[in-house]
Design an enzyme around this catalytic site. Structure first.
Site, PDB file in Angstrom:
ATOM      1  N   GLY A  92     -22.077   1.527 -24.912  1.00 37.58           N
ATOM      2  CA  GLY A  92     -21.791   2.990 -24.369  1.00 37.58           C
ATOM      3  C   GLY A  92     -20.397   3.550 -24.959  1.00 37.58           C
ATOM      4  N   GLU A 142     -19.557  -2.755 -26.646  1.00 37.12           N
ATOM      5  CA  GLU A 142     -20.196  -2.143 -27.745  1.00 37.12           C
ATOM      6  C   GLU A 142     -20.044  -0.814 -27.529  1.00 37.12           C
ATOM      7  OE1 GLU A 142     -20.996  -3.845 -30.413  1.00 37.12           O
ATOM      8  OE2 GLU A 142     -21.413  -5.970 -29.918  1.00 37.12           O
ATOM      9  N   CYS A 173     -24.948   5.216 -32.538  1.00 41.64           N
ATOM     10  CA  CYS A 173     -23.464   4.911 -32.634  1.00 41.64           C
ATOM     11  C   CYS A 173     -22.925   4.344 -33.996  1.00 41.64           C
ATOM     12  CB  CYS A 173     -23.433   3.615 -31.644  1.00 41.64           C
ATOM     13  SG  CYS A 173     -24.057   1.987 -31.947  1.00 41.64           S
TER      14      CYS A 173
END
Length: 457
Positions: free
Chosen positions: A183, A205, A239
């Site tokens: 997140g 992560e 991401c």
């Protein structure tokens, strides 16, 4: 009440050896394959993700993780012997990987299936039991994940807990042995603080503003194809997507033209009608992206391509004339808005990258290998792609993770197995001379200690 029941059901198990772990992974693969149509339908309901994109970015990575893990698991589980040093002659040393225990996996919404089940593969491979918390922002996918896990595993091995932020907070209060969180950096700090109360280990992560550099020697057509894919797949909600692109002025016009052609070829003149383009996950995030864009335009930025928005649709958008005063220059974009920033010298770009928190990914495009090597040597990031974007995530033999602000620890393959394992060192005495140095410290023992210092120090 349901939360307490599920927490108590999952616990430390007895023998969970190679065959049991392989069997658990094989059953997971079979269930995923059987429920593929349901997975595709759920992700379409949650944010309009096209079926090929679901297969490519959600289902295939999990199946590949299972296949790679099952192929190599026996070797990963094997005790490793370690050669003795001079000070430990007469002993035998080995390292035994053991399960950490009960693990918590908190998954994000942007790749809700992949990023819930890929860590679970590693947790099971390492012999752990796990509680999986899918994202409440993708409820259809969360329900399918729960059904898949309930159909595949006994309740004392893997459980799913659905719910919102309050459920996550209650889970984080429990004494898990390891927490794997994917997140934002802001929430990652909350997770790490909660883990510290129980001294639980963590894998974080996270994300950040991943920069991309298009050098003067870049193949602009190749760069445009890779950057467009990395940025606009999943409507930019990735991401490791290129957050912004530094383009050398000598190739700026050619690259920008190639990028526009690539976007049109991928999504057509009206991407709102394209079957190959996803939507923003919800109205809140669509509003956040709209506010970023409006703030930039108000402060002098120029939308040079795209910009159309309606509901949760936001077209692939190119924006220029970015300045440090704009929010879009500071915040992680996490959407289909791509700032293009011209530059003259790469030293300026490197200085700008190093001024900011370390990104999860960094991408460099240039035909000259020395250009990329110079950038890599002078910057720090979680991972690097040279003449490509995002593909390093899919390499099962590479560690995936960030550094500092962008994460802690690594995932995938052997690195994921190790993240969920305790590597226990075992040293066994055979004919060690060390007892000769034990007290009482007579003159003879002192001479031996001085000799050992000269020899070993």
């Amino acid at each position: 009440m349901v939360l307490r029941q599920k927490q108590s059901a999952v616990g430390r198990r007895g023998a969970f050896g190679l065959e049991e772990r392989r069997s658990a992974l094989a059953h997971l693969r079979q269930t995923i394959e059987r429920r593929e149509r349901d997975i595709v339908a759920a992700l379409m309901r949650d944010f309009g993700k096209p079926e090929p994109e679901v297969i490519l970015t959600e289902i295939l990575p999990v199946l590949q993780e299972i296949r790679h893990t099952m192929r190599h698991l026996k070797g990963w589980m094997r005790e490793r012997r370690v050669a003795p040093t001079l000070s430990t002659l007469g002993t035998s040393a080995r390292i035994r990987p053991e399960p950490r225990g009960v693990c918590l996996i908190i998954a994000p919404w942007n790749y809700p299936f992949n990023l819930a089940l890929s860590p679970l593969v590693s947790a099971l491979a390492a012999g752990n039991s796990a509680v999986v918390k899918p994202s409440e922002m993708t409820p259809a996918t969360s329900r399918v994940i729960a059904e898949i896990i309930e159909q595949t595993f006994p309740a004392d091995l893997v459980a799913v807990v659905e719910g919102g932020r309050e459920v996550s907070q209650r889970l984080l209060e429990q004494p898990f042995d390891h927490i794997f969180f994917t997140g934002s950096p802001e929430v990652g700090k909350v997770v790490m603080a909660a883990a510290a109360k129980h001294l639980a280990s963590v894998t974080l992560e996270l994300g950040g503003k991943s920069p991309t550099i298009v050098g003067p020697g870049a193949d602009v057509e190749k760069a445009a194809r890779w950057i467009a894919f990395g940025k606009f797949v999943n409507a930019g909600q990735t991401c490791i997507a290129p957050d912004h692109v530094f383009v050398h002025k000598s190739v700026e016009a050619a690259f920008t033209a190639a990028l526009r052609r690539t976007i049109l070829r991928a999504y057509g003149d009206n991407p709102r009608e394209s079957r190959d383009y996803a939507r923003i996950v919800n109205a809140h995030h669509a509003g956040r992206l709209g506010a970023l864009l409006a703030d930039a335009v108000e402060k002098g930025a120029r939308v040079s391509f795209g910009g159309e928005a309606e509901g949760t649709f936001l077209a692939p958008t190119l924006i220029e004339a970015i300045t440090p005063q704009m929010r879009i220059d500071e915040e992680e974009i996490f959407g289909p808005i791509l700032p293009l920033i011209p530059y003259d010298g790469v030293d300026t770009v490197i200085a700008r990258i190093n001024e900011r928190p370390k990104p999860l990914a960094l991408y460099v495009f240039d035909r000259e290998p020395g250009f990329a090597q110079d950038v890599i040597a002078r910057t720090s990031s979680g991972g690097v792609g040279v003449n490509l974007t995002t593909l390093h995530y899919s390499h099962p033999a590479l560690p995936f993770g960030g550094v500092n602000h962008s994460g802690m620890g690594a995932a995938h393959g052997h690195y994921g197995f190790r993240a969920f394992s305790h590597e226990k060192p075992i040293l066994t005495e055979r004919w060690s001379a060390v007892p000769l140095l034990f007290p009482p410290y007579t003159q003879r023992v002192k001479r031996l200690i001085r000799m050992a210092r000269r020899l070993l120090g």
